[in-house]
Scaffold this motif. Structure first.
Motif, PDB file in Angstrom:
ATOM      1  N   ASP A  75       0.851  -1.192   0.000  1.00 10.55           N
ATOM      2  CA  ASP A  75       0.000   0.000   0.000  1.00 10.55           C
ATOM      3  C   ASP A  75       0.888   1.244   0.000  1.00 10.55           C
ATOM      4  O   ASP A  75       1.469   1.604   1.024  1.00 10.55           O
ATOM      5  N   CYS A  76       1.007   1.878  -1.155  1.00 12.13           N
ATOM      6  CA  CYS A  76       1.875   3.053  -1.290  1.00 12.13           C
ATOM      7  C   CYS A  76       1.143   4.360  -1.023  1.00 12.13           C
ATOM      8  O   CYS A  76       1.765   5.434  -1.084  1.00 12.13           O
ATOM      9  N   THR A  77      -0.159   4.279  -0.722  1.00 10.32           N
ATOM     10  CA  THR A  77      -0.929   5.513  -0.541  1.00 10.32           C
ATOM     11  C   THR A  77      -0.548   6.251   0.734  1.00 10.32           C
ATOM     12  O   THR A  77      -0.821   7.447   0.864  1.00 10.32           O
ATOM     13  N   LYS A  78       0.049   5.559   1.682  1.00  9.96           N
ATOM     14  CA  LYS A  78       0.443   6.184   2.951  1.00  9.96           C
ATOM     15  C   LYS A  78       1.959   6.307   3.083  1.00  9.96           C
ATOM     16  O   LYS A  78       2.491   6.405   4.185  1.00  9.96           O
ATOM     17  N   ILE A  79       2.650   6.232   1.942  1.00  2.01           N
ATOM     18  CA  ILE A  79       4.099   6.440   1.921  1.00  2.01           C
ATOM     19  C   ILE A  79       4.385   7.738   1.191  1.00  2.01           C
ATOM     20  O   ILE A  79       3.771   8.021   0.158  1.00  2.01           O
ATOM     21  N   THR A  80       5.278   8.547   1.720  1.00  3.92           N
ATOM     22  CA  THR A  80       5.679   9.760   1.016  1.00  3.92           C
ATOM     23  C   THR A  80       7.196   9.839   0.959  1.00  3.92           C
ATOM     24  O   THR A  80       7.888   9.343   1.855  1.00  3.92           O
ATOM     25  N   GLU A  93      14.516   9.330  -8.031  1.00  6.32           N
ATOM     26  CA  GLU A  93      14.136   8.379  -9.079  1.00  6.32           C
ATOM     27  C   GLU A  93      14.430   6.943  -8.665  1.00  6.32           C
ATOM     28  O   GLU A  93      13.650   6.021  -8.957  1.00  6.32           O
ATOM     29  N   ALA A  94      15.550   6.735  -7.964  1.00  5.71           N
ATOM     30  CA  ALA A  94      15.908   5.382  -7.536  1.00  5.71           C
ATOM     31  C   ALA A  94      14.869   4.818  -6.574  1.00  5.71           C
ATOM     32  O   ALA A  94      14.443   3.658  -6.707  1.00  5.71           O
ATOM     33  N   ILE A  95      14.439   5.616  -5.601  1.00  2.00           N
ATOM     34  CA  ILE A  95      13.465   5.120  -4.625  1.00  2.00           C
ATOM     35  C   ILE A  95      12.108   4.934  -5.277  1.00  2.00           C
ATOM     36  O   ILE A  95      11.382   3.975  -4.976  1.00  2.00           O
ATOM     37  N   PRO A 100       6.330  -0.345  -5.867  1.00  2.00           N
ATOM     38  CA  PRO A 100       5.502  -0.888  -6.947  1.00  2.00           C
ATOM     39  C   PRO A 100       4.503   0.100  -7.528  1.00  2.00           C
ATOM     40  O   PRO A 100       4.011  -0.098  -8.642  1.00  2.00           O
ATOM     41  N   ASP A 101       4.174   1.150  -6.792  1.00  4.41           N
ATOM     42  CA  ASP A 101       3.209   2.154  -7.247  1.00  4.41           C
ATOM     43  C   ASP A 101       3.744   3.547  -6.937  1.00  4.41           C
ATOM     44  O   ASP A 101       4.621   3.714  -6.080  1.00  4.41           O
ATOM     45  N   PRO A 102       3.211   4.572  -7.613  1.00  6.47           N
ATOM     46  CA  PRO A 102       3.661   5.941  -7.330  1.00  6.47           C
ATOM     47  C   PRO A 102       3.370   6.359  -5.890  1.00  6.47           C
ATOM     48  O   PRO A 102       2.395   5.906  -5.283  1.00  6.47           O
ATOM     49  N   VAL A 103       4.240   7.215  -5.362  1.00  6.57           N
ATOM     50  CA  VAL A 103       4.037   7.783  -4.024  1.00  6.57           C
ATOM     51  C   VAL A 103       4.118   9.302  -4.125  1.00  6.57           C
ATOM     52  O   VAL A 103       4.703   9.846  -5.066  1.00  6.57           O
ATOM     53  N   SER A 104       3.535   9.977  -3.142  1.00  6.35           N
ATOM     54  CA  SER A 104       3.611  11.431  -3.112  1.00  6.35           C
ATOM     55  C   SER A 104       5.038  11.870  -2.801  1.00  6.35           C
ATOM     56  O   SER A 104       5.809  11.144  -2.159  1.00  6.35           O
ATOM     57  N   ILE A 105       5.384  13.052  -3.284  1.00  8.36           N
ATOM     58  CA  ILE A 105       6.701  13.628  -3.027  1.00  8.36           C
ATOM     59  C   ILE A 105       6.517  15.018  -2.426  1.00  8.36           C
ATOM     60  O   ILE A 105       5.860  15.876  -3.027  1.00  8.36           O
ATOM     61  N   HIS A 106       7.074  15.214  -1.243  1.00  9.85           N
ATOM     62  CA  HIS A 106       7.005  16.515  -0.568  1.00  9.85           C
ATOM     63  C   HIS A 106       8.423  17.028  -0.366  1.00  9.85           C
ATOM     64  O   HIS A 106       9.223  16.405   0.328  1.00  9.85           O
ATOM     65  N   HIS A 107       8.721  18.163  -0.978  1.00  8.64           N
ATOM     66  CA  HIS A 107      10.068  18.707  -0.934  1.00  8.64           C
ATOM     67  C   HIS A 107      10.276  19.587   0.299  1.00  8.64           C
ATOM     68  O   HIS A 107       9.384  20.338   0.698  1.00  8.64           O
ATOM     69  N   LEU A 108      11.468  19.474   0.876  1.00  2.00           N
ATOM     70  CA  LEU A 108      11.895  20.373   1.951  1.00  2.00           C
ATOM     71  C   LEU A 108      13.161  21.089   1.507  1.00  2.00           C
ATOM     72  O   LEU A 108      14.135  20.442   1.100  1.00  2.00           O
TER      73      LEU A 108
END
Length: 222
Positions: A75-80, A93-95, A100-108
């Motif tokens: 379940d990738c919906t709760k991974i960022t 890109e490596a991670i 297996p599925d897209p995850v959200s990306i939050h930049h700091l």
């Protein structure tokens, strides 16, 4: 490997990763090679660090020759994914490719003030609502030197409401990985490709990799 680091600090023993880290350390490695090596090291390190993600069965599917099988997924919906600008972008890109599925990306956006070496935040796109908080946040930053930047990122994510943090770094120094690991030990795991004992008086890892952001983006001498 350095001794005396907290138990939630993990240093890779993968021979391919360690060989690539030695290549990355060399001052003769150019920007294109640097980008490729950071990607490869992040791929190997991420595979180790994410090896205990929970796997679940999501029904069944059919193989090309007509046989049914159990469909396993994560379940990738709760991974960022949280890259620290700038150099953390080199690991994203490596991670992404491991999961297996897209995850959200939050930049700091964090940088160290030159005299105090304290982190200064200049960009943060984490959602303000705790209801949208990820369960797992994966911080990617190639260098963990003083650890102050990692600590600031951990504090921001903890305040957001994440349940667990994995910090991934290409190289760390003993003082920095210790500081990061001790900030929220019950909720944080720190994974690094290698570890050096000391820092210079300018807060650089010794012997280290130099300024990896400058090496990635050819801004040396700015």
């Amino acid at each position: 490997m350095a001794s005396g680091v907290p138990s939630n600090v993990h240093v890779s023993k993968h021979p391919c990763l360690r060989a690539k880290l030695s290549q990355l350390r060399s001052k003769s490695t150019n920007a294109r090679e640097t980008k490729s090596l950071v990607h490869d090291i992040a791929l190997l390190l991420g595979t180790e660090a994410l090896s205990d993600l929970p796997l679940e069965t999501a029904g069944t599917d059919e193989s090309p020759i007509g046989y049914e099988y159990s469909y396993e997924s994560i379940d990738c919906t709760k991974i960022t994914l949280v890259p620290i600008l700038r150099s953390g972008l080199g690991m994203v890109e490596a991670i992404q490719s491991i999961l297996p599925d897209p995850v959200s990306i939050h930049h700091l956006g964090l940088f160290r003030e030159k005299l105090s070496l304290q982190p200064v935040e200049y960009y943060n796109n984490l959602p303000q609502s705790e209801t949208s908080a990820a369960k797992l946040a994966i911080i990617v930053d190639p260098i963990i030197a003083t650890g102050q930047t990692a600590v600031a990122a951990i504090q921001s994510l903890k305040d957001w409401g994440v349940e667990k943090i994995i910090v991934l770094g290409v190289l760390g120094a003993v003082p920095g990985v210790t500081r990061a690991a001790e900030e929220w030990p019950e909720g944080t795991q720190v994974w690094v490709g290698g570890i050096d004992e000391e820092l210079t008086d300018r807060g650089m890892i010794k012997p280290g990799l130099g300024d990896i952001g400058d090496r990635l983006f050819l801004t040396i001498g700015k």
